[in-house]
Design an enzyme around this catalytic site. Structure first.
Site, short mmCIF file in Angstrom:
data_model
loop_
_atom_site.label_atom_id
_atom_site.label_comp_id
_atom_site.label_asym_id
_atom_site.label_seq_id
_atom_site.Cartn_x
_atom_site.Cartn_y
_atom_site.Cartn_z
N GLU A 60 37.75 2.71 20.53
CA GLU A 60 37.30 2.78 19.13
C GLU A 60 37.96 3.92 18.36
O GLU A 60 38.35 3.74 17.20
CB GLU A 60 35.78 2.92 19.08
CG GLU A 60 35.01 1.66 19.40
CD GLU A 60 34.91 1.37 20.88
OE1 GLU A 60 34.45 0.27 21.24
OE2 GLU A 60 35.30 2.26 21.68
N HIS A 129 22.43 1.39 23.04
CA HIS A 129 22.89 0.19 22.35
C HIS A 129 21.91 -0.28 21.29
O HIS A 129 21.95 -1.44 20.88
CB HIS A 129 23.12 -0.95 23.35
CG HIS A 129 24.31 -0.77 24.23
ND1 HIS A 129 24.35 0.20 25.20
CD2 HIS A 129 25.49 -1.43 24.29
CE1 HIS A 129 25.50 0.13 25.84
NE2 HIS A 129 26.22 -0.84 25.30
#
Length: 327
Positions: A60, A129
């Site tokens: 990322e 998450h």
């Protein structure tokens, strides 16, 4: 108007914009060969080719930075995070580069880039998450933050985000990708960034809620209607800039407000809405503002605990009754 799933509305917006402008490209993990982790970009590799729909490694920080560099050089990237939880690996790119370069260059550079993907909780995915990031990214001047609740808004606001010359954080929901709704599809239809939507008009209490929480608000409004009370539901759609004027005008009418927000409570979007209302509409308030948020702990894994952790319709319903002083 055609009915679309949320994923289809997002895809339609990207496809139409990429057909319109060759400088737009999509990049992220599994967006190409796999047709998207949530099938949002299904078919786009076949249509646009591997130079414009680009698979990345699990990196990322790298592909966020690459996208910012591409935007600085005249392209208009769409960067997909498989989940916004993973954006924390790239947070320096977003807050110290994307958000600040235009300001620090005295306006010599623009950063036309969209970072998009699913935000917030998606069930039993545990603490790393399940983060709702809208309050985090809206903290930084220079980033625009959009959080959508339905396919039509997703379509019109994503097109606006792609055409914007500033970096936009575009927050979706993994749990809503299959949700269907009518979409007013037109290649030139843009929904203005920074304008809230009054989803339901009412007189007795204002409920402010975005993304998945919006659907809780609509459920609560129906329950209140069965009790003989009229709730006004406002979906802000854009978290930064936030359309406080629409909320204030509603509170001047209802004199009460409940904010439903999936963020953790400390420093949340709901916190800022509550502050702005007490500062700018205090004389119209007949009851304290109530916030219904996630619990102030890391997101648990067990199903009974994650269900308890999330904002609950029962809690929002009781909060509305409390601010209306009804039992």
């Amino acid at each position: 108007m055609p009915e679309m799933q949320l994923r289809e509305a997002i895809r339609a917006a990207m496809v139409e914009e990429m057909e319109r402008d060759d400088e737009i490209f999509l990049m992220g993990e599994e967006v190409a060969e796999y047709n998207g982790a949530y099938k949002v970009s299904e078919g786009m590799l076949d249509q646009f080719g591997a130079k414009r729909v680009i698979d990345t490694p699990i990196s990322e920080n790298g592909f966020a930075g690459l996208g910012i560099g591409a935007a600085l050089n005249g392209l208009r990237p769409i960067i997909e995070f498989m989940t916004w939880n993973f954006s924390f690996v790239a947070i320096d790119q977003l807050i110290n580069n994307a958000a600040k370069i235009r300001y620090m260059s005295g306006g010599q550079f623009k950063i036309p880039i969209v970072f998009r993907g699913p935000n917030g909780a998606a069930g039993q995915l545990a603490a790393t998450h399940n983060t709702s990031v809208e309050a985090i990214y809206s903290y930084f001047p220079g980033l625009k933050v959009i959080s959508i609740s339905n396919p039509d808004d997703a379509y019109g606001l994503l097109k606006s985000a792609i055409r914007d010359d500033d970096p936009v954080v575009f927050l979706e929901s993994e749990l809503m990708y299959g949700m269907k709704g009518e979409v007013e599809q037109d290649p030139e239809r843009l929904i203005p960034i920074g304008k809230a939507r009054i989803a339901r008009e009412g007189e007795d209490v204002t409920i402010v809620a975005h993304n998945k929480s919006y659907h809780i608000a609509m459920e609560v409004a129906e329950r209140l209607a069965e009790d003989g009370y009229s709730a006004e539901v406002i979906d802000p759609r854009t978290i930064r800039p936030f359309d406080f004027e629409t909320v204030i005008e509603s509170v001047k009418k209802t004199n009460r407000c409940v904010v439903i927000d999936e963020s953790n409570p400390f420093g949340s979007v709901a916190s800022e809405v509550a502050f702005q209302l007490q500062e700018r509409a205090f004389d119209w308030l007949d009851a304290p503002i109530r916030r219904i948020t996630a619990k102030d702990v890391p997101a648990p894994y067990a199903k009974n605990l994650i269900d308890y952790y999330m904002p609950q319709a029962d809690d929002a319903y009781e909060a509305c009754k409390q601010v209306m002083y009804v039992s």
